[in-house]
Design a protein around this motif. Structure first.
Motif, mmCIF file in Angstrom:
data_model
loop_
_atom_site.group_PDB
_atom_site.id
_atom_site.type_symbol
_atom_site.label_atom_id
_atom_site.label_comp_id
_atom_site.label_asym_id
_atom_site.label_seq_id
_atom_site.Cartn_x
_atom_site.Cartn_y
_atom_site.Cartn_z
ATOM 1 N N TYR A 110 51.600 68.811 -41.611
ATOM 2 C CA TYR A 110 51.831 67.934 -41.224
ATOM 3 C C TYR A 110 52.467 68.333 -39.925
ATOM 4 O O TYR A 110 52.529 68.485 -38.945
ATOM 5 N N VAL A 114 52.329 68.136 -36.215
ATOM 6 C CA VAL A 114 53.117 67.299 -35.110
ATOM 7 C C VAL A 114 53.524 68.261 -34.384
ATOM 8 O O VAL A 114 53.524 67.857 -32.614
ATOM 9 N N ASP A 115 54.161 68.819 -34.267
ATOM 10 C CA ASP A 115 54.790 70.243 -33.817
ATOM 11 C C ASP A 115 53.910 70.877 -32.321
ATOM 12 O O ASP A 115 54.401 71.159 -31.311
ATOM 13 N N LEU A 212 49.494 60.908 -32.402
ATOM 14 C CA LEU A 212 49.620 60.889 -33.366
ATOM 15 C C LEU A 212 49.168 59.979 -35.050
ATOM 16 O O LEU A 212 49.347 59.553 -35.856
ATOM 17 N N LEU A 216 48.784 60.353 -38.824
ATOM 18 C CA LEU A 216 49.185 60.291 -39.624
ATOM 19 C C LEU A 216 48.967 59.050 -40.003
ATOM 20 O O LEU A 216 49.224 58.473 -41.239
ATOM 21 N N GLU A 228 54.015 59.819 -43.309
ATOM 22 C CA GLU A 228 53.972 59.261 -41.701
ATOM 23 C C GLU A 228 55.682 59.273 -41.899
ATOM 24 O O GLU A 228 55.561 58.974 -40.064
ATOM 25 N N MET A 231 56.843 62.558 -40.268
ATOM 26 C CA MET A 231 56.259 62.672 -39.131
ATOM 27 C C MET A 231 56.546 62.071 -38.190
ATOM 28 O O MET A 231 57.400 62.596 -36.826
ATOM 29 N N ARG A 234 60.249 63.245 -36.602
ATOM 30 C CA ARG A 234 60.198 64.562 -36.734
ATOM 31 C C ARG A 234 59.860 64.671 -34.481
ATOM 32 O O ARG A 234 60.796 65.162 -34.311
ATOM 33 N N TYR A 235 58.394 63.528 -34.745
ATOM 34 C CA TYR A 235 58.316 63.714 -33.238
ATOM 35 C C TYR A 235 59.174 63.289 -32.397
ATOM 36 O O TYR A 235 59.477 63.525 -31.286
ATOM 37 N N TYR A 249 52.880 52.785 -31.114
ATOM 38 C CA TYR A 249 52.940 53.528 -31.999
ATOM 39 C C TYR A 249 51.437 52.286 -32.610
ATOM 40 O O TYR A 249 50.430 52.725 -33.116
#
Length: 321
Positions: A110, A114-115, A212, A216, A228, A231, A234-235, A249
């Motif tokens: 995941y 996301v990357d 996203l 997720l 979720e 991640m 991370r974003y 979101y």
């Protein structure tokens, strides 16, 4: 899953005349896919029959993605009049089955997905239609058009529209990006070059939070809430996303999940595909998680007033209760 009658001539003209054509997959649309196999090579035949389907957006967006270094399938041949496209074969290894079989890899898988979105969102959207308020409303309306009647609810349509009107400005993109719209574990293929991307022909220019949500809050696979949360962080770290992004979101999560519940019900009621309603309880759980965000209060109030908890679930089951 019988190949279209034009398939053999199409493949012969491309030098694949001796290839075996094997059923590969169908989906929730009219598109079908076949694997084209020769001893030393293979490809995928997309059957996107007109007038129901148009493969040109897929071809155009595949080119747009490839030009920017993303791994979309190469286009090996096309017959637009018959809706046939021969594309690169990414194999059978998808994020969903890999994460299920090797849960210890889930975080890394995941994270890599996301990357890709972080990189994609560095680019302005291509030449695609806007994901504007009219589209958001039309999609959200699928829940009251299909799910509500299926479970015996006559909804307050005006109140539903007003509730979404109160929150959609939070999901307006100041800098629209390419939204692939079906960016989830069944459309992310593990290849030697990283994830291969599929099912992006309906892309629009919209808010970066949407894909996203697709990833997720996956309608077809349980994504642990801890994954979720991790991640999303991370974003945020990679992009500098702030509290306004979090609100977007949740708004887009609620909108997408309402849409999916409507679509899955429609696939049962209109299209005779009864396997989809069983996915709705998962999507309802995501929707309720999104509605808990304070900025979704108007939409939550409508749902609380019109769809009680006992009527939220698999519409086939709820309708028989």
């Amino acid at each position: 899953m019988i190949p279209p009658p034009q398939a053999r001539d199409f493949l012969r003209a491309l030098g694949w005349g001796d290839a075996e054509i094997l059923p590969l997959a169908g989906d929730a649309s009219f598109r079908r896919y076949f694997r084209v196999v020769e001893p030393a090579r293979r490809a995928v035949l997309m059957d996107a029959p007109p007038p129901h389907e148009d493969p040109r957006p897929f071809i155009a967006i595949a080119g747009w993605l490839a030009e920017r270094g993303f791994h979309a399938p190469a286009i090996l041949g096309r017959d637009l009049a018959n809706g046939l496209v021969l594309i690169e074969d990414f194999g059978d290894e998808r994020l969903c089955e890999t994460a299920d079989a090797e849960p210890e890899r889930q975080r890394d898988l995941y994270g890599a997905a996301v990357d890709i979105l972080v990189g994609l969102h560095r680019h302005h959207a291509g030449d695609v239609p806007p994901y504007d308020g009219a589209v958001l409303h039309r999609e959200a309306d699928l829940l009251v058009e299909w799910y509500c009647p299926a479970v015996g609810i006559e909804p307050d349509r005006a109140g539903y529209t007003a509730a979404w009107d109160a929150v959609f400005d939070l999901a307006r993109a100041s800098r629209p990006v390419m939204v692939l719209r079906d960016y989830h574990a069944e459309n992310l293929m593990l290849t030697e070059q990283g994830f291969g991307l599929l099912d992006f022909q309906d892309a629009l220019a919209g808010h970066p939070a949407y894909d996203l949500v697709s990833l997720l809050q996956d309608a077809r696979r349980d994504v642990p809430e801890a994954i979720e949360t991790e991640m999303l962080e991370r974003y945020r770290v990679a992009t500098g996303a702030d509290a306004a992004f979090d609100a977007a979101y949740r708004v887009l999560g609620a909108q997408r999940n309402a849409k999916i519940i409507g679509i899955f019900t429609r696939l049962w009621k209109r299209d005779g595909k009864p396997r989809y309603p069983a996915l709705c309880p998962r999507v309802w759980a995501y929707l309720e998680r999104d509605l808990a965000h304070p900025d979704l209060a108007p939409v939550k109030a409508w749902f609380d007033a019109h769809i009680p908890p006992e009527l939220r679930g698999d519409p086939m089951v709820v309708a028989q209760a």
